[in-house]
Design a protein around this motif. Sequence first.
Motif, mmCIF file in Angstrom:
data_model
loop_
_atom_site.group_PDB
_atom_site.id
_atom_site.type_symbol
_atom_site.label_atom_id
_atom_site.label_comp_id
_atom_site.label_asym_id
_atom_site.label_seq_id
_atom_site.Cartn_x
_atom_site.Cartn_y
_atom_site.Cartn_z
ATOM 1 N N CYS A 95 -9.395 -28.888 24.587
ATOM 2 C CA CYS A 95 -9.095 -29.212 23.189
ATOM 3 C C CYS A 95 -8.000 -28.291 22.681
ATOM 4 N N LEU A 96 -8.072 -27.012 23.064
ATOM 5 C CA LEU A 96 -7.011 -26.092 22.624
ATOM 6 C C LEU A 96 -6.437 -25.263 23.755
ATOM 7 N N CYS B 3 -14.865 -25.336 24.530
ATOM 8 C CA CYS B 3 -13.789 -26.076 23.854
ATOM 9 C C CYS B 3 -12.775 -26.637 24.850
ATOM 10 N N HIS C 249 -12.847 -26.936 11.913
ATOM 11 C CA HIS C 249 -13.675 -28.123 12.127
ATOM 12 C C HIS C 249 -15.119 -27.947 11.677
ATOM 13 N N ASN D 158 -9.293 -33.658 18.735
ATOM 14 C CA ASN D 158 -8.911 -33.966 17.362
ATOM 15 C C ASN D 158 -7.464 -33.630 17.001
ATOM 16 N N CYS E 160 -15.447 -30.631 19.919
ATOM 17 C CA CYS E 160 -16.469 -30.795 18.881
ATOM 18 C C CYS E 160 -16.417 -32.156 18.216
HETATM 19 S S1 SF4 Z 1 -11.093 -25.622 19.772
HETATM 20 FE FE1 SF4 Z 1 -11.456 -27.808 19.683
HETATM 21 S S2 SF4 Z 1 -13.554 -28.051 20.391
HETATM 22 FE FE2 SF4 Z 1 -13.297 -25.912 19.843
HETATM 23 S S3 SF4 Z 1 -14.008 -25.798 17.741
HETATM 24 FE FE3 SF4 Z 1 -11.777 -26.034 17.683
HETATM 25 S S4 SF4 Z 1 -11.452 -28.239 17.533
HETATM 26 FE FE4 SF4 Z 1 -13.574 -27.926 18.157
#
Ligand code: SF4
Lengths: 467, 197
Positions: free
Chosen positions: A411-412, A408, A131, A430, A348
């Motif tokens: 998100c993951l 994060c 990203h 995302n 992000c």
């Molecule tokens: S884990 Fe999610 S929030 Fe973190 S950098 Fe990757 S896409 Fe962005």
Amino acid sequence: MKPRTIVEKIWDSHVVAEKPGAPALLYIDLHLTHEVTSPQAFSTLRERGLKVRRPDLTIATMDHSTPTTSRDLPMLDPIGKAQLDQMTQNCKDFGIRLYDLKTTKQGIVHVIGPEQGLTQPGMTIVCGDSHTATHGAFGALAFGIGTSQVGHVFATQCLLQTPSKSYAIRVEGALKPGVSAKDIILAVIAKIGIGGGTGTVFEYQGSTISSLSMEERMTICNMSIEGGARAGLVAPDDTTYQYISGREFAPKGADWDAALARWKQLPTDQGAQYAKELTLDASTLEPMVTFGTNPGMGIPISGAIPDPASVSDPIEKSDLIKALKYMDLEPGKQLKGHKIDVVFVGSCTNSRISDLRAAASVMKGRKVNPHVRMLVVPGSMQVKKQAEAEGLDKIFREAGADFREAGCSMCLAMNGDQLEPGEYSVSTSNRNFEGRQGKGGRTFLASPLTAAASAVTGVVTDVRTLL
Amino acid sequence: MKFEKIESKIAVLPVDNIDTDQIIPARYLKSISKEGLGEGLFRDWRLNADGTPKPDFVLNKPEAKGVQILVTGDNFGCGSSREHAPWALVQSGIRAVISTSFADIFKGNALKNQLLPVVVPADAHAELLKSPWATVKIDLAAQTVTLPSGRVVEFPIDSFAKQCLVEGIDELGYMLQQEPAIAAFEAQRVGSVNTLR
Ligand code: SF4
């Protein structure tokens, strides 16, 4: 001189050496790094007795496996903790500035770069993270790299690269109320598919993009990778310069004037050629939401879940069947009204102050539905501080949401914030890949407005009914 | 290490857009080394929640033993930049993936780890999809794939990446040799262009 795109201009000014039959050696202005994709690269340096060539152009943060619970609590996950400890040691050994959990500047790597003024127009920026395109919002050529390449940049401040083609994505017209930057990018990806931009760099342009704030442009550039492009950017303009001016790492005094003169040369020349072009009418867009297991599987909130019976390509058909089975959804139905368990505002893509303000504007005076768990995770400690100064934390807490420390997070789902098997979330992140937010979890990607509205009602909701 | 020819049975995983979160889920990324990642390969497609194998998953079939070539749907390796994905594939014995296209970052990562991303035309791909466990030959030097029918198709590969694989060239070593050019480039950059302060 032949008219050039902004991508070509940045490329040309960063080529260190070119040999026939080999990729160019491209200089990297800013290398961002985090705990997950760097340890093996540091090991390579140690094994070969190498130093980080430009520690002054390298910035490290901790974001992926960091807890979002109070920073005063001990970290419960020993493996995650070992990774953070290793990061601290690596940065100490190689002289790299690290924003760790004790600093007020820690946050998601793609949130803190712009926030500190590190991200500037015309730069080449890389990070071991797909990203990285987020930084393209400033007219930088920013892209994700693998860990081997992280090692290459550590050791040489360069990468071996071949040029990418430019793909013009024009967005024209005024957005309707309740429709946001996230909806634009979800619509673009739904249109071109998640492989649509492979081998290209997106250049977002048009009246809609020009009218967007820097934070909104970051949301759009952020998801370039979800359209298959390694990078995406917006040519810098006054909005860009105003945002950067005065930030910690922004050029000052005479340097600022020189930088500004340079930056103003960046926009694509009249007559420059694009390999591909797409035009989108923003005035026809609705809030978007994904139903499937890749970010290209998106529909307008009033739309219906597609029917595999109407797909002719056999693999595409079986993929759609597989996605609907995983998501346990029925073709032909609306997603609107589907019950959800979790709402995540963060990542992000959508964790900056304007995203939290948007979510709070819907939450204000309302409650999170009793069967929904809502997590609001600011992108950085600076965003958190600003949100608290504006009283947004109170709005979220009074509504019954959890307001956390930066990272994060869901998100993951590396840090313990995650979905349980079978749970549905509306998430401002995302990726909606199988298990991305926790094994067996099911993700509907949407904007902060849509996420907040859905938190209130407990079902996937058209935010326009709550405005 | 030099890349030799491959001759192997093919395992067929006919799914488009296989993302790196499927190839190796995020919870396996906490490691600070490259070791032991094979365990995470296709973890949630390969094993049930209780850790027992899902018998229908292609790599769990008895025929999959010793397979070095994986045939997949379009746009393989999309999503996250994690190099853990090619590491996990290589540690599980996979040396080449054949598809109609690959995501950019994955392709670059694979080539740096002796994992060959092979792009074949749609008709050759269709033949492969219909021939699970058939034997296929890949000759990198000649840039050819010999299909189960005996038909030979060519595949494209970046010439420098090919040279690195075939001759065992170390990319970082190659870059370090260009130190004088890098220093010269830095020397002509002035003011805020060459610093973040
Ligand atoms: S884990 Fe999610 S929030 Fe973190 S950098 Fe990757 S896409 Fe962005």
